[in-house]
Design a protein around this motif. Structure first.
Motif, PDB file in Angstrom:
ATOM      1  N   LEU A   1      -2.857   1.250   4.635  1.00  0.00           N
ATOM      2  CA  LEU A   1      -2.366   0.523   3.474  1.00  0.00           C
ATOM      3  C   LEU A   1      -1.064  -0.630   3.852  1.00  0.00           C
ATOM      4  O   LEU A   1      -0.833  -1.373   3.028  1.00  0.00           O
ATOM      5  N   SER A   2      -0.427   0.005   4.976  1.00  0.00           N
ATOM      6  CA  SER A   2       0.814  -0.777   5.341  1.00  0.00           C
ATOM      7  C   SER A   2       0.516  -2.073   6.035  1.00  0.00           C
ATOM      8  O   SER A   2       1.360  -2.785   6.490  1.00  0.00           O
ATOM      9  N   GLU A   3      -0.721  -2.328   6.267  1.00  0.00           N
ATOM     10  CA  GLU A   3      -1.192  -3.351   7.194  1.00  0.00           C
ATOM     11  C   GLU A   3      -0.819  -4.998   6.246  1.00  0.00           C
ATOM     12  O   GLU A   3      -0.528  -5.793   7.120  1.00  0.00           O
ATOM     13  N   ASN A   4      -0.855  -4.860   5.029  1.00  0.00           N
ATOM     14  CA  ASN A   4      -0.569  -6.122   4.631  1.00  0.00           C
ATOM     15  C   ASN A   4      -0.260  -5.746   2.926  1.00  0.00           C
ATOM     16  O   ASN A   4      -0.611  -4.707   2.433  1.00  0.00           O
ATOM     17  N   ASP A   5       0.419  -6.737   2.245  1.00  0.00           N
ATOM     18  CA  ASP A   5       0.509  -6.510   0.874  1.00  0.00           C
ATOM     19  C   ASP A   5      -0.374  -6.374  -0.035  1.00  0.00           C
ATOM     20  O   ASP A   5      -0.313  -5.507  -1.071  1.00  0.00           O
ATOM     21  N   ARG A   6      -1.450  -6.873   0.153  1.00  0.00           N
ATOM     22  CA  ARG A   6      -2.876  -6.724  -0.737  1.00  0.00           C
ATOM     23  C   ARG A   6      -3.355  -5.413  -0.587  1.00  0.00           C
ATOM     24  O   ARG A   6      -3.916  -4.640  -1.675  1.00  0.00           O
ATOM     25  N   ALA A   7      -3.128  -4.589   0.634  1.00  0.00           N
ATOM     26  CA  ALA A   7      -3.907  -3.409   0.658  1.00  0.00           C
ATOM     27  C   ALA A   7      -3.142  -2.291  -0.323  1.00  0.00           C
ATOM     28  O   ALA A   7      -3.741  -1.624  -0.977  1.00  0.00           O
ATOM     29  N   LEU A   8      -1.501  -2.558  -0.179  1.00  0.00           N
ATOM     30  CA  LEU A   8      -0.881  -1.577  -0.956  1.00  0.00           C
ATOM     31  C   LEU A   8      -1.026  -2.009  -2.770  1.00  0.00           C
ATOM     32  O   LEU A   8      -1.097  -0.994  -3.361  1.00  0.00           O
ATOM     33  N   PHE A   9      -1.406  -3.256  -2.975  1.00  0.00           N
ATOM     34  CA  PHE A   9      -1.381  -3.731  -4.199  1.00  0.00           C
ATOM     35  C   PHE A   9      -2.552  -3.005  -4.800  1.00  0.00           C
ATOM     36  O   PHE A   9      -2.947  -2.336  -5.730  1.00  0.00           O
ATOM     37  N   ASP A  10      -3.949  -3.053  -3.930  1.00  0.00           N
ATOM     38  CA  ASP A  10      -5.050  -2.541  -4.443  1.00  0.00           C
ATOM     39  C   ASP A  10      -4.946  -1.317  -4.805  1.00  0.00           C
ATOM     40  O   ASP A  10      -5.545  -0.475  -5.413  1.00  0.00           O
ATOM     41  N   TRP A  11      -4.325  -0.328  -3.623  1.00  0.00           N
ATOM     42  CA  TRP A  11      -4.295   1.149  -3.897  1.00  0.00           C
ATOM     43  C   TRP A  11      -3.496   1.311  -5.229  1.00  0.00           C
ATOM     44  O   TRP A  11      -4.005   2.474  -5.897  1.00  0.00           O
ATOM     45  N   SER A  12      -2.423   0.612  -5.415  1.00  0.00           N
ATOM     46  CA  SER A  12      -1.444   0.994  -6.612  1.00  0.00           C
ATOM     47  C   SER A  12      -2.345   0.691  -7.891  1.00  0.00           C
ATOM     48  O   SER A  12      -2.520   1.312  -8.947  1.00  0.00           O
TER      49      SER A  12
END
Length: 220
Positions: free
Chosen positions: A130-141
């Motif tokens: 999830l830390s590879e990019n901001d979008r991955a973290l956003f999608d998880w959240s």
């Protein structure tokens, strides 16, 4: 127990994506607080509650939102209550929000906070990347907010209140609009999904359709 099960199934059969709402019917404060409480009590990954429920009741605000959320236009016009569910974006394992939440909301001792931070680091960086990019973290959240969304819609159906989940909006324009209004907490939140609540103007024209259980279930 059988009666309770049937009541729950009846609520699921009752609920549908309401197209038009009866503007003359309003949800009581007590009933809407009940719906919000089911959202508040919803589960989330690690219990981090990465959501905020922005309740849009101002007619002027709704009118402006209609221009950038075409999928919500009719709902904004007629629904008793309308929510923009925001999702947190500052949910990296070492963020100020995460540490603060563990200490003040979950009331964890410092040694447990340190252990969980390391476990969360592995979860975000290695297990799910999830830390590879901001979008991955956003999608998880953002995925967490859909749990609260579903629980609120189901709870509403159980007391005879209709709902409509809405993704039909221009994300960038809605985000910019909310940012100008100072509603994103200085970039800590972004819009995830919208939902309308109220009372249907008319009954659905078609019965509910779903695949058979044996088409979607596989035992292994």
């Amino acid at each position: 127990m059988m009666k309770k099960k049937q009541e729950i199934l009846d609520a699921f059969n009752f609920r549908h994506a309401t197209k038009e709402y009866d503007e003359s019917k309003k949800i009581s404060k007590e009933d809407f607080n009940f719906i919000l409480e089911t959202g508040r009590l919803s589960p989330s990954s690690f219990g981090f509650e990465p959501w905020k429920f922005l309740i849009v009741q101002s007619p002027e605000f709704r009118e402006r939102l209609m221009k950038i959320a075409p999928g919500a236009k009719d709902k904004l016009r007629g629904a008793s209550h309308f929510i923009i569910i925001l999702t947190r974006v500052d949910i990296r394992y070492d963020s100020e929000y995460i540490i603060h939440h563990m200490k003040t909301v979950q009331k964890m001792p410092d040694q447990f906070v340190e252990m969980l931070v390391q476990g969360l680091k592995q979860f975000q960086e290695t297990n799910w990347k999830l830390s590879e990019n901001d979008r991955a973290l956003f999608d998880w959240s953002s995925k967490q907010t859909y749990i609260a969304l579903a629980n609120m819609m189901t709870a509403a159906a159980q007391i005879g209140i209709d709902s409509t989940p809405i993704e039909g909006f221009n994300f960038d324009e809605v985000r910019a609009f909310l940012e100008r209004e100072g509603l994103l907490d200085k970039g800590h939140f972004e819009p995830s999904v919208m939902v309308a609540f109220g009372y249907r103007k008319e009954e659905p024209k078609r019965p509910k359709t779903r695949k058979n259980l044996n088409e979607i279930v596989q035992w292994v």
